[in-house]
Design a protein around this motif. Structure first.
Motif, PDB file in Angstrom:
ATOM      1  N   GLN A  34      75.968 145.636  97.680  1.00  0.00           N
ATOM      2  CA  GLN A  34      75.361 146.916  97.353  1.00  0.00           C
ATOM      3  C   GLN A  34      74.003 146.714  96.673  1.00  0.00           C
ATOM      4  O   GLN A  34      73.072 147.502  96.876  1.00  0.00           O
ATOM      5  CB  GLN A  34      76.304 147.735  96.471  1.00  0.00           C
ATOM      6  N   ALA A  35      73.874 145.646  95.892  1.00  0.00           N
ATOM      7  CA  ALA A  35      72.577 145.340  95.288  1.00  0.00           C
ATOM      8  C   ALA A  35      71.552 145.000  96.363  1.00  0.00           C
ATOM      9  O   ALA A  35      70.389 145.424  96.290  1.00  0.00           O
ATOM     10  CB  ALA A  35      72.730 144.179  94.304  1.00  0.00           C
ATOM     11  N   ARG A  38      70.285 148.126  98.023  1.00  0.00           N
ATOM     12  CA  ARG A  38      69.280 148.845  97.232  1.00  0.00           C
ATOM     13  C   ARG A  38      67.916 148.176  97.353  1.00  0.00           C
ATOM     14  O   ARG A  38      66.877 148.864  97.346  1.00  0.00           O
ATOM     15  CB  ARG A  38      69.721 148.915  95.766  1.00  0.00           C
ATOM     16  N   ARG A  39      67.895 146.868  97.475  1.00  0.00           N
ATOM     17  CA  ARG A  39      66.621 146.148  97.583  1.00  0.00           C
ATOM     18  C   ARG A  39      65.992 146.292  98.965  1.00  0.00           C
ATOM     19  O   ARG A  39      64.765 146.255  99.091  1.00  0.00           O
ATOM     20  CB  ARG A  39      66.819 144.656  97.292  1.00  0.00           C
ATOM     21  N   PRO A  41      66.387 148.740 102.042  1.00  0.00           N
ATOM     22  CA  PRO A  41      66.920 149.861 102.829  1.00  0.00           C
ATOM     23  C   PRO A  41      66.537 149.732 104.299  1.00  0.00           C
ATOM     24  O   PRO A  41      65.648 148.968 104.670  1.00  0.00           O
ATOM     25  CB  PRO A  41      66.254 151.084 102.188  1.00  0.00           C
ATOM     26  N   ASN A  87      73.056 152.868 105.800  1.00  0.00           N
ATOM     27  CA  ASN A  87      72.321 152.794 104.550  1.00  0.00           C
ATOM     28  C   ASN A  87      73.102 153.384 103.380  1.00  0.00           C
ATOM     29  O   ASN A  87      72.632 153.359 102.246  1.00  0.00           O
ATOM     30  CB  ASN A  87      70.975 153.517 104.699  1.00  0.00           C
ATOM     31  N   ALA A  89      75.927 153.638 100.420  1.00  0.00           N
ATOM     32  CA  ALA A  89      76.304 152.614  99.451  1.00  0.00           C
ATOM     33  C   ALA A  89      77.485 151.789  99.924  1.00  0.00           C
ATOM     34  O   ALA A  89      77.562 150.579  99.661  1.00  0.00           O
ATOM     35  CB  ALA A  89      76.617 153.268  98.103  1.00  0.00           C
ATOM     36  N   TRP A  92      77.593 148.761 103.750  1.00  0.00           N
ATOM     37  CA  TRP A  92      76.894 147.476 103.841  1.00  0.00           C
ATOM     38  C   TRP A  92      77.504 146.470 104.808  1.00  0.00           C
ATOM     39  O   TRP A  92      76.769 145.607 105.309  1.00  0.00           O
ATOM     40  CB  TRP A  92      76.774 146.839 102.447  1.00  0.00           C
TER      41      TRP A  92
END
Length: 286
Positions: A34-35, A38-39, A41, A87, A89, A92
């Motif tokens: 998930q990190a 976020r970095r 998209p 995209n 959360a 992924w």
């Protein structure tokens, strides 16, 4: 999560593939993936590369990407299920492979394809070829170099990548990455019949001979805790290549991983397989 802890958790799961195993593996990598989401998209989502509703692909790339190598990922799912991710959360899985490539300065592409039992052999491989044709015409608009494409698939996705090479021996890609696939070196499992059809059609439909003969550079990988059948397929392909060419293709045994974590961990803190894949792409696309 420290790798030693992750490895112990994966080892304790055994090698029998179940929905519970899939969920447990996902939980191991959820935070780190998930990190990554976020970095990095998605750059272009649900691009239609054909007429079917499953003919969709997502593109991941840095805003300044230009003439970058392209890594195209084909998800697994036993021929019957699977998705390119999203995209969102919690979307992924599989998308992480595209993000991994984008974060390394490449263009990452993750595709959907038609599924069995409604769409049987060679539908999955035909869809891989259709996606490649679309990318040849369009990926430059998203920072990719259409002349520097590497195909990659896991499990059923690896079968479809191999099948694309079988259907189009002169396939214009720089290389192919095959994770835990089935290439015709072991008997079909009953559930594979939903895609392949009758048992007596296996030999004519399996991609093993094409992979043995192809001049396309290969990176072949298997997991330490893969089911024995997938490990036998890995060894069978390596032996066939050795017998035919006098040398094995580039290979990797993902220690501490199983059939699901093989692709699901890519983009996480465990960089061993990711670095092997990215180095392969750089070398074949140089």
């Amino acid at each position: 999560m420290p790798f030693a802890t992750t490895r112990a958790s994966i080892a304790a799961m055994g090698t029998t593939l179940t929905p519970d195993m899939l969920g447990a593996v996902r939980g191991l990598f959820d935070a780190s993936q998930q990190a990554l989401a976020r970095r990095m998209p998605v750059r272009a989502a649900d691009c239609a590369y054909g007429p079917h509703e499953r003919h969709r692909l997502d593109i991941y790339a840095a805003p300044d990407a230009l003439h970058a190598p392209v890594l195209v990922f084909v998800h697994g799912g036993g021929f019957l299920r699977g998705d390119k991710g999203s995209n969102a959360a919690d979307g992924w899985p599989n998308a992480a492979v595209g993000r991994m490539a984008a974060e390394a300065g490449m263009v990452g592409v993750v595709i959907n394809y038609r599924l069995a039992p409604d769409h049987t052999w060679p539908a999955g491989s035909e869809d891989v070829l259709a996606a490649l044709d679309w990318l040849a015409a369009n990926v430059a608009q998203h920072g990719g170099d259409p002349n520097r494409i590497v195909l990659m698939g896991t499990s059923a996705g690896a079968v479809h990548v191999a099948g694309a090479i079988r259907l189009r021996p002169d396939l214009a890609v720089r290389g192919a990455v095959l994770l835990s696939g089935l290439y015709g070196h072991t008997p079909l499992d009953p559930r594979d019949m939903a895609y392949y059809g009758p048992q007596d059609r296996q030999a004519e439909r399996a991609p093993g001979q094409a992979l043995t003969e192809t001049a396309i550079p290969l990176l072949v990988a298997v997991a330490e805790f893969d089911p024995p059948r997938f490990q036998a397929e890995f060894l069978g392909l390596m032996q066939a290549r050795l017998d035919r060419h006098g040398t094995m293709p580039r290979g990797h045994v993902a220690s501490g991983h199983n059939h699901y974590s093989m692709a699901m961990h890519l983009g996480s803190e465990d960089r061993r397989l990711a670095d092997e894949i990215l180095d392969f792409v750089r070398e074949t696309c140089a």
